[in-house]
Design an enzyme around this catalytic site. Structure first.
Site, PDB file in Angstrom:
ATOM      1  N   ALA A 136       0.841  -1.191   0.000  1.00 62.26           N
ATOM      2  CA  ALA A 136       0.000   0.000   0.000  1.00 62.26           C
ATOM      3  C   ALA A 136       0.875   1.239   0.000  1.00 62.26           C
ATOM      4  O   ALA A 136       2.086   1.153   0.219  1.00 62.26           O
ATOM      5  CB  ALA A 136      -0.911   0.013   1.226  1.00 62.26           C
ATOM      6  N   MET A 137       0.250   2.401  -0.227  1.00 62.41           N
ATOM      7  CA  MET A 137       1.013   3.642  -0.355  1.00 62.41           C
ATOM      8  C   MET A 137       0.298   4.790   0.353  1.00 62.41           C
ATOM      9  O   MET A 137      -0.902   4.985   0.181  1.00 62.41           O
ATOM     10  CB  MET A 137       1.194   3.942  -1.844  1.00 62.41           C
ATOM     11  CG  MET A 137       1.962   5.197  -2.130  1.00 62.41           C
ATOM     12  SD  MET A 137       3.661   5.105  -1.470  1.00 62.41           S
ATOM     13  CE  MET A 137       3.918   6.817  -1.051  1.00 62.41           C
TER      14      MET A 137
ATOM     15  N   GLU B 120      -0.202   2.807   6.885  1.00 59.32           N
ATOM     16  CA  GLU B 120      -0.338   3.910   5.911  1.00 59.32           C
ATOM     17  C   GLU B 120      -0.940   5.136   6.584  1.00 59.32           C
ATOM     18  O   GLU B 120      -0.535   6.261   6.320  1.00 59.32           O
ATOM     19  CB  GLU B 120      -1.172   3.485   4.701  1.00 59.32           C
ATOM     20  CG  GLU B 120      -0.686   2.221   3.989  1.00 59.32           C
ATOM     21  CD  GLU B 120       0.793   2.204   3.642  1.00 59.32           C
ATOM     22  OE1 GLU B 120       1.391   3.278   3.449  1.00 59.32           O
ATOM     23  OE2 GLU B 120       1.370   1.087   3.578  1.00 59.32           O
TER      24      GLU B 120
ATOM     25  N   GLU C  20      10.027   4.734   7.337  1.00 57.09           N
ATOM     26  CA  GLU C  20       9.548   3.343   7.314  1.00 57.09           C
ATOM     27  C   GLU C  20       9.825   2.609   8.624  1.00 57.09           C
ATOM     28  O   GLU C  20       8.953   1.910   9.142  1.00 57.09           O
ATOM     29  CB  GLU C  20      10.130   2.584   6.122  1.00 57.09           C
ATOM     30  CG  GLU C  20       9.673   3.125   4.759  1.00 57.09           C
ATOM     31  CD  GLU C  20       8.162   3.175   4.583  1.00 57.09           C
ATOM     32  OE1 GLU C  20       7.410   2.585   5.396  1.00 57.09           O
ATOM     33  OE2 GLU C  20       7.713   3.841   3.625  1.00 57.09           O
TER      34      GLU C  20
HETATM   35  N1  TRP Z   1       5.734   3.721   1.246  1.00 54.59           N
HETATM   36  C1  TRP Z   1       5.044   2.474   1.059  1.00 54.59           C
HETATM   37  C2  TRP Z   1       4.832   1.918   2.453  1.00 54.59           C
HETATM   38  O1  TRP Z   1       5.673   1.318   3.014  1.00 54.59           O
HETATM   39  C3  TRP Z   1       5.804   1.513   0.234  1.00 54.59           C
HETATM   40  C4  TRP Z   1       5.471   1.477  -1.211  1.00 54.59           C
HETATM   41  C5  TRP Z   1       4.277   1.310  -1.758  1.00 54.59           C
HETATM   42  C6  TRP Z   1       6.357   1.492  -2.292  1.00 54.59           C
HETATM   43  N2  TRP Z   1       4.376   1.227  -3.122  1.00 54.59           N
HETATM   44  C7  TRP Z   1       5.640   1.347  -3.458  1.00 54.59           C
HETATM   45  C8  TRP Z   1       7.709   1.600  -2.371  1.00 54.59           C
HETATM   46  C9  TRP Z   1       6.230   1.307  -4.700  1.00 54.59           C
HETATM   47  C10 TRP Z   1       8.309   1.569  -3.616  1.00 54.59           C
HETATM   48  C11 TRP Z   1       7.562   1.421  -4.769  1.00 54.59           C
HETATM   49  O2  TRP Z   1       3.887   2.153   3.077  1.00 54.59           O
HETATM   50 ZN    ZN Z   2       5.582   2.562   4.920  1.00 48.64          ZN
END
Ligand code: TRP
Ligand code: ZN
Length: 849
Positions: A255-256, A291, A313
């Site tokens: 997820a992002m 998230e 992270e």
């Molecule tokens: N920041 C995201 C998380 O750890 C990680 C993440 C989601 C990500 N999609 C990505 C990292 C694509 C690199 C590429 O919550």
């Molecule tokens: Zn993260």
């Protein structure tokens, strides 16, 4: 992603960007193959940077349609990775740059930048996807306020911040480009609301495909609990009028955390009793929290550069682990987290891909979203908290959030808030961030004249590029146990800072049994001469739940190691374990964890560590024999245990009910070894939830039965991608070593093997790479199969190919024959024309060691 000669980016080369970006206006005219993106960027010289520099914008796979500076067209052409506007062409003070580019989301198979998934437009910009959307200074320390508008016939149109009109969004919080997001699709919302601690109402929506709205309740509940928890525990309030989550089927990671618009892999949102296992529920709760928590640890305070990735992270993982512990119980959560840490991070740290929690160089940053950055990054924070205490930790975090709010910070900033609140010098502690590798901690003891002494020695072995390391600061939580009478000393945290150090406990009447590294207080490999009967004693009597479990684990590993060398399993092991598993006074979830045998990969790592060459087939056989012996020993109790663990009433996903299912299914797996599947067949037929369905099916596949059930399952769930992923993984994961590659091969011809979908690719190729004895088949078929598919995936989606290449990272453990086979595959990959920078870097690092 480009195949141009890759070069290393160095932390030491960091320089601030020469221009500040105040405001960004973006307009998207969405079209599957000809999306137009107009950008207006308001720049001003950065007083903190060296003057007189060119303006360099990142941009990849963009067709430039127009370019204007302060309204006047500029006749510049981009190169393969961006656009440079010479200093000579720039006005003295502030200026506005306008661009229009064309991009093709439909044909963007990398799932990075703007792409399409099932007719929906969505973005993934971390780490460097924004440069595939428009020309931009795509680095986390360039932060701007965004206004976004879009044109499309699709009904749902989302971006970051607060809505200002149909398809129009304003984000009041300055943010780096990696937090940008846009979604447009034919979606439905599961909605709710949350009132923050200062009384503001926040609209909450989870957007999914029509037909999936009934699968969002658990994710929404998790979100609301996360919002509340971050207020109560960290004093962090949400800061927009709306919080949106979108579920996507095609996604490279979990997820992002895009500001106000989190995008999720659909498997981490959608859940019903019928489709999701208890592990899925727990993952959903943890990732929704993760998230959401990024809104402060990541978004309000972001990273100065990608070397600081663990700043957001590690801290956010630490926070989500605390949250899950509060929700589900800390003992079981800690054991789970340590299992993951050892399986993924220790494995990484002991192989050719080892790198520090804060690396100093990289070629492709997407290759550094690793267990070391995430999981070890979280462990380091846990140690820091243990060393300074809970109150100082709370003060330091308050200072961190106020001092650095709105900034792009560094690990030095992070450590300084702890130094400033506690007066401690963290210079030595910082080695945890800068030096790779898992320390080995050797313990011996002696007892004389009422004084008990623990002698510790730490060893910090060389890792790629780091031949020498200094001793680490190790918080070692210790308790002393005296006989069966439960008059045990409380836990003390010893602080080890030297290579060799001894600690004394005076005035003791008897020699104690030490319980060392309680709660897994430091991420080290503990080497102590303890074995049966101490394991047995600690398993029965340790008051620290982690070490109680760990004693059973150490006992099992000791036995497995002997068995792979040809010895018989000691009957003492099954007896000791059965006593804990049948203890109705203990938490069923804990008992289920005690029943889980060490994985083959864990054993291979342990044997390698002890200077032996692991034989995958022998490890597999030893583990099977161990399971059979336990089943035989416990046979009379198993039907009763299975029955006792049945939950009354309808399905609930809470930890208590899940723990009972975990123990019930673990007992059923043993029972299946002795009743040839009779009970599991019944259980499969009567299961009313996915945990029990998968539990029973696994039991059957594990003994080479269950063909009929597997076929029924596939027929029933062919329309549900998240469920079918489980089916693919089960078929391969539970195949015998001799058959695993053939089963995987055969399944690649299955009509539902949609390999371009990362979840399905992981379910099939990833599961084979994780089938220890199958992947390491002596003829090399497993290696060839995985290499073949990595190369295929690399052409479409380099991030996912590179990630799965870590299947090969353990090659130095194995026999010369296997090493040669693996290295040949890695060299074949390396020699392939058009290889991505992502996979190229991974393979190069694995071969170089
Ligand atoms: N920041 C995201 C998380 O750890 C990680 C993440 C989601 C990500 N999609 C990505 C990292 C694509 C690199 C590429 O919550
Ligand atoms: Zn993260």
């Amino acid at each position: 992603m480009s195949s141009a000669a890759p070069h290393a980016i160095l932390l030491a080369d960091y320089k601030p960007f020469p221009y500040l970006l105040g405001h960004v206006d973006l307009h998207f005219a969405l079209h599957p193959t000809q999306t137009r993106v107009k950008a207006r960027l308001a720049f001003a010289p950065n007083p903190a940077a060296e003057p007189g520099q060119d303006l360099r914008l990142d941009g990849e796979q963009l067709v430039l349609k127009s370019l204007a500076l302060n309204g006047s067209p500029l006749g510049l052409q981009p190169d393969a990775t961006g656009l440079t506007i010479p200093f000579a062409d720039l006005p003295k003070g502030a200026f506005t740059l306008e661009t229009e580019v064309e991009i093709s989301p439909q044909t963007n198979t990398s799932l990075d930048g703007l792409y399409m998934s099932n007719g929906m437009y969505c973005t993934q910009c971390e780490a460097q996807g924004f440069r595939k959307i428009t020309f931009y200074p795509d680095r986390p320390d360039v932060m701007a306020r965004f206004d976004v508008t879009m044109e499309t016939d699709l009904p749902v149109q989302l971006s970051n911040g607060n809505p200002t009109g149909p398809g129009a969004w304003h984000d009041p919080w300055p943010k780096p480009a990696y937090l940008f997001a846009l979604v447009a699709g034919d979606l439905v919302a599961h909605s709710d609301s949350f009132t923050t601690m200062s009384g503001r109402s926040v609209a909450l929506n989870i957007y999914v495909r029509p037909g999936d709205a009934h699968k969002c309740a658990y994710a929404m509940d998790s979100l609301i609990r996360s919002m509340k928890w971050d207020e109560q525990v960290y004093g962090r309030e949400y800061d927009l009028d709306i919080f949106n989550i979108v579920a996507v089927d095609d996604f490279n990671m979990g997820a992002m955390e895009n500001k106000g618009l989190n995008i999720f892999n659909s498997k981490l949102v959608l859940a019903t009793a019928e489709t999701a296992t208890d592990d899925d529920y727990a993952r959903i709760e943890a990732v929704i929290a993760h998230e959401y928590f990024h809104n402060w640890s990541g978004n309000r305070i972001t990273c100065r550069d990608w070397f600081q990735l663990c700043l957001k992270e590690g801290l956010t993982v630490y926070r989500d682990q605390q949250f899950s512990g509060d929700m589900r119980g800390h003992a079981v959560k800690r054991i789970d987290d340590v299992l993951t840490l050892r399986a993924r991070q220790f494995r990484e740290d002991q192989g050719p891909l080892a790198h520090p929690v804060r690396p100093e160089s990289y070629m492709e940053i997407n290759n550094f979203y690793t267990a070391t950055i995430y999981e070890k990054g979280a462990e380091v924070i846990g140690m820091l908290k243990l060393l300074v205490g809970d109150d100082a930790y709370a003060k330091a975090l308050d200072l961190y959030f106020t001092r650095h709010d709105g900034q792009a910070a560094t690990i030095e900033d992070w450590l300084r808030v702890f130094e400033d609140t506690t007066g401690r010098d963290l210079t030595q502690f910082k080695r945890w961030y800068t030096e790779a590798g898992t320390p080995r901690l050797k313990v011996t003891d002696d007892f004389k004249d009422g004084t008990y002494t623990l002698h510790f020695e730490q060893e910090n072995r060389a890792t790629p590029g780091q031949p020498w390391k200094g001793p680490k600061v190790l918080p070692i939580a210790v308790g002393l146990l005296f006989g069966d009478d439960e008059t045990h000393s409380p836990t003390t945290v010893l602080e080890m800072t030297e290579t060799r150090q001894s600690f004394q406990f005076k005035g003791l009447a008897h020699r104690p049994c030490p319980s060392i590294l309680r709660g897994f207080s430091a991420p080290v490999v503990l080497d102590h001469p303890q074995q049966y009967p101490q394991h047995d004693f600690l398993l029965a009597h340790d008051t620290d739940p982690f070490n109680k479990w760990e004693a059973g684990r150490a006992f099992a590993k000791d036995q497995l190691a002997r068995m792979t060398a040809g010895a018989e399993l000691s009957p003492a092991w099954a007896k000791a374990l059965a006593r804990v598993v049948l203890d109705a006074g203990l938490d069923p979830a804990f008992r289920a964890l005690c029943l889980r045998l060490p994985s083959d990969d864990d054993m291979a790592q342990t044997l390698h560590d002890a200077g032996q060459t692991p034989d995958p087939d022998r490890i597999y056989a030893a583990r099977r024999a161990m399971g059979d012996a336990l089943a035989a020993h416990m046979e009379p109790h198993l039907p009763g245990l299975v029955a006792d663990m049945a939950n009354p009433g309808p399905f609930t996903p809470d930890a208590k009910a899940a723990g009972r299912r975990a123990l019930g299914n673990a007992a059923l797996a043993l029972l299946t070894r002795v009743d040839h599947g009779a009970a599991a067949q019944m259980a499969y037929a009567t299961a009313d939830n996915m945990t029990d369905t998968v539990g029973a099916l696994s039991c059957l596949l594990d003994i080479g039965a269950g063909e009929a059930e597997a076929a029924l399952f596939a027929e029933r769930w062919s329309g549900d991608a998240n469920v079918m992923d489980k089916w693919f993984a089960l078929r391969i994961g539970l195949a015998t070593p001799g058959k695993a590659v053939a089963v995987a091969q055969e399944l690649t011809a299955h009509p539902l093997f949609n390999w371009k979908n990362p979840n399905r690719f992981r379910a099939l190729i990833g599961t084979l790479a994780g089938h220890h004895a199958g992947f390491h088949a002596a003829n090399g078929a497993g290696y060839a199969f995985v290499a073949e598919w990595l190369l295929r995936m690399d052409q479409l989606n380099p991030q996912t190919a590179a990630r799965l290449s870590t299947g090969f990272e353990t090659w130095p453990r194995y026999s010369a024959g296997r090493q040669a086979l693996i290295r040949a595959e890695l060299r074949r990959i390396q020699a392939t024309p058009g290889l991505s920078r992502n996979l190229g870097e991974m393979v190069g690092r694995m071969l170089d060691s």
